[in-house]
Design a protein around this motif. Structure first.
Motif, PDB file in Angstrom:
ATOM      1  N   PRO A   1       9.827  37.099   6.616  1.00 15.91           N
ATOM      2  CA  PRO A   1      10.231  37.007   8.030  1.00 15.91           C
ATOM      3  C   PRO A   1       9.780  35.732   8.726  1.00 15.91           C
ATOM      4  CG  PRO A   1       9.328  39.186   7.520  1.00 15.91           C
ATOM      5  CD  PRO A   1       9.050  38.315   6.339  1.00 15.91           C
ATOM      6  N   ALA A   2       8.757  35.073   8.210  1.00 12.44           N
ATOM      7  CA  ALA A   2       8.216  33.894   8.884  1.00 12.44           C
ATOM      8  C   ALA A   2       8.827  32.586   8.406  1.00 12.44           C
ATOM      9  CB  ALA A   2       6.696  33.832   8.689  1.00 12.44           C
ATOM     10  N   VAL A   3       9.738  32.626   7.442  1.00 15.95           N
ATOM     11  CA  VAL A   3      10.257  31.389   6.862  1.00 15.95           C
ATOM     12  C   VAL A   3      11.033  30.576   7.905  1.00 15.95           C
ATOM     13  CG1 VAL A   3      11.790  30.423   5.102  1.00 15.95           C
ATOM     14  CG2 VAL A   3      10.295  32.334   4.534  1.00 15.95           C
ATOM     15  N   GLY A   4      11.808  31.237   8.756  1.00 20.86           N
ATOM     16  CA  GLY A   4      12.548  30.506   9.785  1.00 20.86           C
ATOM     17  C   GLY A   4      11.622  29.725  10.707  1.00 20.86           C
ATOM     18  N   TRP A   5      10.531  30.362  11.137  1.00 16.93           N
ATOM     19  CA  TRP A   5       9.566  29.676  11.997  1.00 16.93           C
ATOM     20  C   TRP A   5       8.883  28.531  11.248  1.00 16.93           C
ATOM     21  CZ3 TRP A   5       4.246  29.082  11.522  1.00 16.93           C
ATOM     22  CH2 TRP A   5       3.616  28.503  12.629  1.00 16.93           C
ATOM     23  N   LEU A   6       8.523  28.770  10.004  1.00 19.66           N
ATOM     24  CA  LEU A   6       7.857  27.728   9.218  1.00 19.66           C
ATOM     25  C   LEU A   6       8.765  26.515   9.031  1.00 19.66           C
ATOM     26  CD1 LEU A   6       6.138  29.917   6.468  1.00 19.66           C
ATOM     27  CD2 LEU A   6       4.976  28.550   8.203  1.00 19.66           C
ATOM     28  N   GLN A   7      10.053  26.751   8.802  1.00 19.79           N
ATOM     29  CA  GLN A   7      10.976  25.631   8.640  1.00 19.79           C
ATOM     30  C   GLN A   7      11.093  24.836   9.933  1.00 19.79           C
ATOM     31  OE1 GLN A   7      14.994  26.700   7.648  1.00 19.79           O
ATOM     32  NE2 GLN A   7      15.676  24.576   7.446  1.00 19.79           N
TER      33      GLN A   7
ATOM     34  N   ARG B   1      12.353  40.290  23.611  1.00 19.05           N
ATOM     35  CA  ARG B   1      12.020  38.866  23.466  1.00 19.05           C
ATOM     36  C   ARG B   1      13.252  38.005  23.242  1.00 19.05           C
ATOM     37  NH1 ARG B   1       7.349  36.158  23.070  1.00 19.05           N
ATOM     38  NH2 ARG B   1       7.270  34.251  21.806  1.00 19.05           N
ATOM     39  N   GLY B   2      14.316  38.592  22.704  1.00 20.45           N
ATOM     40  CA  GLY B   2      15.558  37.850  22.507  1.00 20.45           C
ATOM     41  C   GLY B   2      15.438  36.775  21.445  1.00 20.45           C
ATOM     42  N   PRO B   3      15.963  35.578  21.699  1.00 20.22           N
ATOM     43  CA  PRO B   3      15.974  34.526  20.676  1.00 20.22           C
ATOM     44  C   PRO B   3      14.590  33.992  20.333  1.00 20.22           C
ATOM     45  CG  PRO B   3      16.757  33.681  22.783  1.00 20.22           C
ATOM     46  CD  PRO B   3      16.641  35.164  22.944  1.00 20.22           C
ATOM     47  N   ARG B   4      13.584  34.331  21.110  1.00 22.66           N
ATOM     48  CA  ARG B   4      12.228  33.875  20.802  1.00 22.66           C
ATOM     49  C   ARG B   4      11.519  34.797  19.830  1.00 22.66           C
ATOM     50  NH1 ARG B   4       9.306  33.962  26.148  1.00 22.66           N
ATOM     51  NH2 ARG B   4      10.680  35.766  26.438  1.00 22.66           N
ATOM     52  N   ALA B   5      12.161  35.886  19.415  1.00 20.80           N
ATOM     53  CA  ALA B   5      11.562  36.815  18.463  1.00 20.80           C
ATOM     54  C   ALA B   5      11.462  36.170  17.088  1.00 20.80           C
ATOM     55  CB  ALA B   5      12.390  38.098  18.380  1.00 20.80           C
ATOM     56  N   LEU B   6      10.561  36.681  16.265  1.00 17.30           N
ATOM     57  CA  LEU B   6      10.380  36.145  14.911  1.00 17.30           C
ATOM     58  C   LEU B   6      11.690  36.173  14.144  1.00 17.30           C
ATOM     59  CD1 LEU B   6       8.180  35.130  12.885  1.00 17.30           C
ATOM     60  CD2 LEU B   6       8.040  37.497  12.077  1.00 17.30           C
ATOM     61  N   VAL B   7      12.385  37.291  14.204  1.00 16.12           N
ATOM     62  CA  VAL B   7      13.738  37.425  13.657  1.00 16.12           C
ATOM     63  C   VAL B   7      14.599  38.033  14.756  1.00 16.12           C
ATOM     64  CG1 VAL B   7      15.205  38.544  11.947  1.00 16.12           C
ATOM     65  CG2 VAL B   7      12.950  37.694  11.280  1.00 16.12           C
ATOM     66  N   ASP B   8      15.586  37.295  15.190  1.00 13.16           N
ATOM     67  CA  ASP B   8      16.436  37.719  16.298  1.00 13.16           C
ATOM     68  C   ASP B   8      17.427  38.769  15.807  1.00 13.16           C
ATOM     69  OD1 ASP B   8      17.875  38.025  18.582  1.00 13.16           O
ATOM     70  OD2 ASP B   8      18.634  35.975  18.682  1.00 13.16           O
ATOM     71  N   ILE B   9      17.141  40.040  16.118  1.00 15.76           N
ATOM     72  CA  ILE B   9      18.012  41.104  15.612  1.00 15.76           C
ATOM     73  C   ILE B   9      19.353  41.136  16.325  1.00 15.76           C
ATOM     74  CG2 ILE B   9      16.063  42.522  14.881  1.00 15.76           C
ATOM     75  CD1 ILE B   9      16.505  44.234  17.340  1.00 15.76           C
ATOM     76  N   ARG B  10      19.491  40.357  17.402  1.00 14.37           N
ATOM     77  CA  ARG B  10      20.802  40.285  18.056  1.00 14.37           C
ATOM     78  C   ARG B  10      21.826  39.573  17.175  1.00 14.37           C
ATOM     79  NH1 ARG B  10      20.040  37.632  23.701  1.00 14.37           N
ATOM     80  NH2 ARG B  10      19.233  36.024  22.299  1.00 14.37           N
TER      81      ARG B  10
END
Length: 501
Positions: free
Chosen positions: A85-91, A272-281
């Motif tokens: 789940p953290a790969v998007g933030w790490l990139q 949290r919306g788009p600031r969430a770790l993974v945006d479920i929207r």
């Protein structure tokens, strides 16, 4: 404009992932990028498939119980699930090139540590290190390639991305059997080293520099909810194979805790919306939502039967690990054969019709195993496995590729994480359920015929997983829209403006 008045051809865009001479052909630069990433990813794929045939052998060589050594695989899966789940933030924080090389380095160090392990607990701990590196690589490889493809020729691109997934089941078990037959178990992990070294060299040379444009804040609350939640669910599923099954507190307690954490994350992410770790929207994209469900089901069918098939030949037919691995080669060959064809048809006709045909073919080729006996002809089973591989290769190419249809470039990292998590959880759920069914069906089996009947029950469930995917494929995107035709008048006006300038 030239002296003769003819218009000069437009300059080629170096970032365009298609060949200007043939829009349906993948640009050599994208192929080179994909090849570079595949070399490193092969280490992860081979490691996972080699380990699948090594558990019993490791238990004997380490003087430990099979249940203890089974943690060598379980700990690896938990590490994968925790970091994905953290790969998007790490990139976003480090950049794709830096993160890929760093992840490859972590996997390399983990492999060396595993090879140096002195007992089962140390090997389990070092597998966690490997899992962190491998989890990042599995998500990041797809992200980097799909971002470079810019939404063009997704089917053909996905056919290239799935090369490691196709080669792993073909060569991994065979290599594992050869290594365990001829050499020391430590070579299972040292085998990864050349791929890591060459992969890091190619990545440093070929991957584009993509310095992070921002320093995003880590969603700490989301991380504390999502990663432990996924890990707890996978852990609970991995324990279903115990003697008490789902009634065991070691199964239902982590499952309930994991589901509670995941529900908590859903509520948090919606706020949290788009600031969430993974945006479920992102699930508002029908292609991603339907693909995730199908990836879950196909993961259950693929990983579950990957466990059942070698066990059938070992326990019912008396084959050793190497012999069982050799009998599985036709399925891997079928997967390799169908990838590029499925990708080409997906780009032409859309994901929906190709996925329907591929899943139906995989289902039809899984059904014969529901009627296996202790004397079923191996030639017939190998022919069926080839057909099953053709179906699985086509299904995985189109289903995984469909997840990226309609995603904006900045949404691709999180889309990759969602797709990989669905595959991991589906694989764990399918494996756990099929193991439980097999154990209960063969609990009192003392003859090969009775064991074969137990395997038949488990294969019937595997067929049901695949059959459930067929109607769901109708939710995938259909025929892609044709690109808009260029207007001659507008082109001529643009050319005139350019000449005037």
């Amino acid at each position: 404009m030239t002296a003769s008045g003819a218009q000069s051809p437009p300059a080629a865009d170096p970032t365009d992932p298609t060949d200007p001479a043939d829009p349906d052909r993948i640009d050599p630069a994208l192929r080179r990028l994909t090849f570079t990433l595949i070399i490193g990813a092969l280490a992860v794929m081979f490691d996972a498939t080699i380990m699948s045939v090594a558990i019993d052998d490791l238990a004997g060589r380490m003087h430990a119980s099979v249940s203890t050594v089974q943690w060598v695989s379980t700990a690896y899966l938990l590490a994968l699930a925790t970091v994905m789940p953290a790969v998007g933030w790490l990139q976003a924080a480090l950049g794709g090139k830096r993160l890929w090389i760093a992840a490859l380095g972590v996997f390399f160090v983990g492999s060396l540590l595993c090879a140096a392990a002195w007992n089962a607990p140390s090997l389990i701990a070092f597998r966690v290190v490997q899992g962190f590196g491998g989890g990042i690589m599995m998500v990041l490889m797809t992200t980097l390639i799909m971002q470079a493809a810019k939404g063009r020729n997704i089917g053909r691109v996905m056919a290239l991305i799935t090369v490691p997934a196709a080669l792993g089941p073909v060569l991994g078990p065979v290599l594992g059997g050869v290594i365990l037959h001829l050499g020391d178990w430590r070579w299972i992990f040292l085998f990864n080293v050349p791929f890591c070294v060459v992969g890091a060299f190619l990545a440093a040379r070929d991957l584009p520099r993509d310095r992070p444009v921002s320093r995003p804040r880590l969603d700490v609350v989301g991380m504390l909810l999502l990663s432990p939640g996924v890990a707890a669910v996978i852990y609970g599923l991995s324990r279903i194979g115990g003697s008490r099954g789902p009634a065991d507190p070691a199964v239902w307690l982590p499952l309930l805790a994991g589901l509670a954490l995941l529900l908590g994350y859903v509520g948090w992410a919606l706020r949290r919306g788009p600031r969430a770790l993974v945006d479920i929207r992102l699930f508002r994209h029908r292609a991603l939502a339907s693909s995730s469900v199908l990836v879950f089901l196909s993961g259950a069918s693929l990983y579950g039967t990957m466990l059942l098939l070698p066990l059938y030949w070992q326990q019912v037919r008396g084959a050793d690990a190497l012999g069982a691995a050799l009998l599985l080669i036709p399925q891997g060959v079928g997967t390799l054969v169908s990838r590029s064809l499925a990708g080409r048809y997906m780009d032409r006709f859309g994901a929906r019709p190709v996925a329907v045909v591929a899943c139906a073919l995989a289902c039809a080729a899984t059904l014969p195993f529901a009627f296996v006996t202790a004397s079923t002809d191996n030639v017939v089973l190998m022919a069926v496995l080839f057909v099953r591989g053709v179906g699985l290769g086509g299904a995985m190419t189109t289903i995984l590729g469909a997840a990226y249809i309609g995603l904006a470039p900045e949404e691709i990292p999180q889309g990759s994480g969602i797709s990989r998590l669905a595959q991991q959880i589906g694989g764990s759920a399918g494996t756990a359920l099929l193991v439980m069914i097999l154990q209960r069906a063969s609990a009192d089996a003392h003859t090969p015929a009775a064991l074969a009947s137990g395997f038949g029950d488990a294969f019937r469930w595997a067929t049901a997983f695949t059959a459930a995917a067929v109607p769901l494929c109708l939710l995938l995107p259909g025929r892609p829209a044709d690109p808009p035709a260029r207007e001659p008048e507008r082109d001529a006006a643009s050319a005139g403006d350019s000449a005037a300038v």
